[in-house]
Design a protein around this motif. Structure first.
Motif, PDB file in Angstrom:
ATOM      1  N   ASN A   1      36.396 -25.629  10.455  1.00  0.00           N
ATOM      2  CA  ASN A   1      34.833 -24.925   9.796  1.00  0.00           C
ATOM      3  C   ASN A   1      35.690 -24.129   8.547  1.00  0.00           C
ATOM      4  OD1 ASN A   1      33.261 -25.695  11.750  1.00  0.00           O
ATOM      5  ND2 ASN A   1      33.523 -23.527  12.923  1.00  0.00           N
ATOM      6  N   SER A   2      36.787 -23.888   8.490  1.00  0.00           N
ATOM      7  CA  SER A   2      37.260 -23.086   7.248  1.00  0.00           C
ATOM      8  C   SER A   2      37.607 -24.385   6.387  1.00  0.00           C
ATOM      9  CB  SER A   2      38.618 -22.380   7.598  1.00  0.00           C
ATOM     10  OG  SER A   2      38.394 -21.569   8.540  1.00  0.00           O
ATOM     11  N   LEU A   3      38.167 -25.476   6.668  1.00  0.00           N
ATOM     12  CA  LEU A   3      38.528 -26.470   5.782  1.00  0.00           C
ATOM     13  C   LEU A   3      37.165 -27.112   5.174  1.00  0.00           C
ATOM     14  CD1 LEU A   3      41.266 -28.181   7.901  1.00  0.00           C
ATOM     15  CD2 LEU A   3      41.454 -27.386   5.546  1.00  0.00           C
ATOM     16  N   VAL A   4      36.138 -27.272   5.887  1.00  0.00           N
ATOM     17  CA  VAL A   4      34.886 -27.743   5.466  1.00  0.00           C
ATOM     18  C   VAL A   4      34.225 -26.525   4.463  1.00  0.00           C
ATOM     19  CG1 VAL A   4      32.489 -28.119   6.301  1.00  0.00           C
ATOM     20  CG2 VAL A   4      34.166 -28.906   7.693  1.00  0.00           C
ATOM     21  N   ALA A   5      34.375 -25.532   4.799  1.00  0.00           N
ATOM     22  CA  ALA A   5      33.761 -24.437   3.836  1.00  0.00           C
ATOM     23  C   ALA A   5      34.551 -24.529   2.555  1.00  0.00           C
ATOM     24  CB  ALA A   5      33.896 -22.991   4.354  1.00  0.00           C
ATOM     25  N   ALA A   6      35.952 -24.731   2.509  1.00  0.00           N
ATOM     26  CA  ALA A   6      36.717 -24.568   1.401  1.00  0.00           C
ATOM     27  C   ALA A   6      36.393 -25.757   0.351  1.00  0.00           C
ATOM     28  CB  ALA A   6      38.448 -24.995   1.644  1.00  0.00           C
ATOM     29  N   TYR A   7      36.072 -27.191   1.244  1.00  0.00           N
ATOM     30  CA  TYR A   7      35.827 -28.359   0.072  1.00  0.00           C
ATOM     31  C   TYR A   7      34.471 -28.305  -0.019  1.00  0.00           C
ATOM     32  CZ  TYR A   7      40.778 -30.170   1.037  1.00  0.00           C
ATOM     33  OH  TYR A   7      42.116 -30.369   1.018  1.00  0.00           O
ATOM     34  N   SER A   8      33.774 -27.327   0.456  1.00  0.00           N
ATOM     35  CA  SER A   8      32.172 -27.665   0.120  1.00  0.00           C
ATOM     36  C   SER A   8      31.727 -26.463  -0.979  1.00  0.00           C
ATOM     37  CB  SER A   8      31.617 -27.429   1.385  1.00  0.00           C
ATOM     38  OG  SER A   8      31.755 -28.252   2.355  1.00  0.00           O
ATOM     39  N   THR A   9      33.030 -25.650  -1.612  1.00  0.00           N
ATOM     40  CA  THR A   9      32.480 -24.800  -2.395  1.00  0.00           C
ATOM     41  C   THR A   9      31.817 -25.260  -3.776  1.00  0.00           C
ATOM     42  OG1 THR A   9      34.638 -25.009  -3.146  1.00  0.00           O
ATOM     43  CG2 THR A   9      34.318 -23.229  -1.611  1.00  0.00           C
ATOM     44  N   PRO A  10      31.011 -24.576  -4.460  1.00  0.00           N
ATOM     45  CA  PRO A  10      30.281 -24.893  -5.573  1.00  0.00           C
ATOM     46  C   PRO A  10      31.618 -25.389  -6.649  1.00  0.00           C
ATOM     47  CG  PRO A  10      29.472 -22.956  -4.861  1.00  0.00           C
ATOM     48  CD  PRO A  10      30.569 -23.178  -4.188  1.00  0.00           C
ATOM     49  N   GLY A  11      31.243 -26.376  -7.757  1.00  0.00           N
ATOM     50  CA  GLY A  11      32.157 -26.629  -8.524  1.00  0.00           C
ATOM     51  C   GLY A  11      32.680 -27.775  -8.316  1.00  0.00           C
ATOM     52  N   ARG A  12      32.852 -28.210  -6.874  1.00  0.00           N
ATOM     53  CA  ARG A  12      33.604 -29.355  -6.490  1.00  0.00           C
ATOM     54  C   ARG A  12      32.605 -30.712  -6.555  1.00  0.00           C
ATOM     55  NH1 ARG A  12      38.265 -28.945  -3.057  1.00  0.00           N
ATOM     56  NH2 ARG A  12      39.060 -26.903  -3.092  1.00  0.00           N
ATOM     57  N   TYR A  13      32.717 -31.689  -7.228  1.00  0.00           N
ATOM     58  CA  TYR A  13      32.255 -32.841  -7.455  1.00  0.00           C
ATOM     59  C   TYR A  13      33.105 -34.228  -6.717  1.00  0.00           C
ATOM     60  CZ  TYR A  13      29.274 -29.952  -9.973  1.00  0.00           C
ATOM     61  OH  TYR A  13      28.169 -28.998 -10.568  1.00  0.00           O
ATOM     62  N   TYR A  14      34.418 -34.114  -7.016  1.00  0.00           N
ATOM     63  CA  TYR A  14      35.022 -35.127  -6.504  1.00  0.00           C
ATOM     64  C   TYR A  14      36.004 -34.719  -5.291  1.00  0.00           C
ATOM     65  CZ  TYR A  14      39.008 -38.460  -5.981  1.00  0.00           C
ATOM     66  OH  TYR A  14      40.049 -39.479  -5.664  1.00  0.00           O
ATOM     67  N   HIS A  15      36.571 -33.489  -5.596  1.00  0.00           N
ATOM     68  CA  HIS A  15      37.653 -33.093  -4.596  1.00  0.00           C
ATOM     69  C   HIS A  15      36.818 -32.295  -3.323  1.00  0.00           C
ATOM     70  CE1 HIS A  15      40.247 -33.469  -8.038  1.00  0.00           C
ATOM     71  NE2 HIS A  15      41.080 -33.689  -7.336  1.00  0.00           N
ATOM     72  N   THR A  16      36.017 -33.044  -2.488  1.00  0.00           N
ATOM     73  CA  THR A  16      35.334 -32.946  -1.701  1.00  0.00           C
ATOM     74  C   THR A  16      35.704 -33.450  -0.299  1.00  0.00           C
ATOM     75  OG1 THR A  16      33.911 -34.590  -2.013  1.00  0.00           O
ATOM     76  CG2 THR A  16      33.235 -32.700  -3.127  1.00  0.00           C
ATOM     77  N   LEU A  17      34.972 -33.130   0.874  1.00  0.00           N
ATOM     78  CA  LEU A  17      35.369 -33.919   2.207  1.00  0.00           C
ATOM     79  C   LEU A  17      35.255 -35.362   2.019  1.00  0.00           C
ATOM     80  CD1 LEU A  17      33.587 -31.667   4.764  1.00  0.00           C
ATOM     81  CD2 LEU A  17      36.295 -31.687   4.367  1.00  0.00           C
ATOM     82  N   LYS A  18      34.567 -35.980   0.952  1.00  0.00           N
ATOM     83  CA  LYS A  18      34.521 -37.429   0.824  1.00  0.00           C
ATOM     84  C   LYS A  18      35.915 -37.760   0.481  1.00  0.00           C
ATOM     85  CE  LYS A  18      31.938 -41.214  -1.439  1.00  0.00           C
ATOM     86  NZ  LYS A  18      30.686 -41.130  -2.512  1.00  0.00           N
ATOM     87  N   HIS A  19      36.395 -37.079  -0.533  1.00  0.00           N
ATOM     88  CA  HIS A  19      37.958 -37.506  -1.089  1.00  0.00           C
ATOM     89  C   HIS A  19      38.830 -37.352   0.171  1.00  0.00           C
ATOM     90  CE1 HIS A  19      41.557 -37.527  -3.023  1.00  0.00           C
ATOM     91  NE2 HIS A  19      41.780 -36.342  -2.845  1.00  0.00           N
TER      92      HIS A  19
END
Length: 216
Positions: free
Chosen positions: A33-51
């Motif tokens: 859940n911590s990782l999901v939150a980190a990769y879902s922060t505002p300002g991320r468009y490429y460096h997300t969970l999809k990456h």
């Protein structure tokens, strides 16, 4: 937030990677859940969970080249967990994040040491000739460069969004420098599979992007 399906796939992947270490399930869930939150922060468009999903999928293809697959997979999870386009120490902070979280999960120190080293190697995207694990992580991280025209276009658009605070002129100059550094390398990819099948596409995409930048 990521789609429910992607989150489910990644959660299953996370559990599978941690399974050999006998991690407490509640702690594993909390860490995920911590990782999901980190990769879902505002300002991320490429460096997300999809990456992260794309990197993990590529590692799966390249796993035959790895020495320590679990460490490579864990490094993939954490390599962009701290991502600030205005900072110069994202990799160092991501490595520290991994060290703390994985220590709390009871992952062996030897694995954690490998994970942090792999993360730090993503800073310059260079790997020693005998460092197979870094080679696989770096190739997976840069696999996006060899995708089809539509996906590559989505990638470049997302990167531009992440640097939304940079003026157009400065962005064009900076991005061109980054891309030309890749072209000047004797090889973008390290593993034989990526070198043979992805290298030509990556170089073509990069050259096309530079032309596009210069025509703006």
């Amino acid at each position: 937030m990521p789609t429910e399906n992607l989150t489910h796939i990644l959660f299953s992947n996370w559990q599978h990677t941690l399974q050999p270490f006998g991690v407490d399930q509640v702690a594993a869930d909390k860490a995920f859940n911590s990782l999901v939150a980190a990769y879902s922060t505002p300002g991320r468009y490429y460096h997300t969970l999809k990456h992260i999903d794309h990197v993990l999928s590529t590692i799966q293809i390249l796993q035959g080249y790895t020495y320590n697959l679990a460490a490579v997979q864990l490094a993939a999870w954490f390599h962009d967990v701290v991502y600030d386009t205005e900072a110069q120490d994202n990799e160092e902070r991501s490595a520290d994040y991994a060290l703390e979280l994985l220590s709390n999960l009871g992952i062996p120190e030897s694995i954690i040491a490998t994970v942090t080293r792999l993360i730090l190697n993503t800073k310059d995207h260079q790997a020693a000739v005998d460092d197979c694990d870094s080679q696989v992580l770096l190739d997976a991280d840069l696999a996006i460069l060899a995708t089809n025209q539509v996906q590559y276009g989505e990638y470049t658009h997302a990167i531009r969004q992440e640097y939304g605070w940079v003026s157009e002129a400065e962005y064009i100059t900076g991005r061109q420098q980054v891309l030309e550094r890749f072209l000047k390398r004797s090889r973008i990819y390290f593993t034989p599979l990526m070198l043979e099948f992805a290298e030509p596409s990556a170089r073509g995409n990069i050259q096309a992007e530079i032309q596009s930048l210069l025509s703006r």
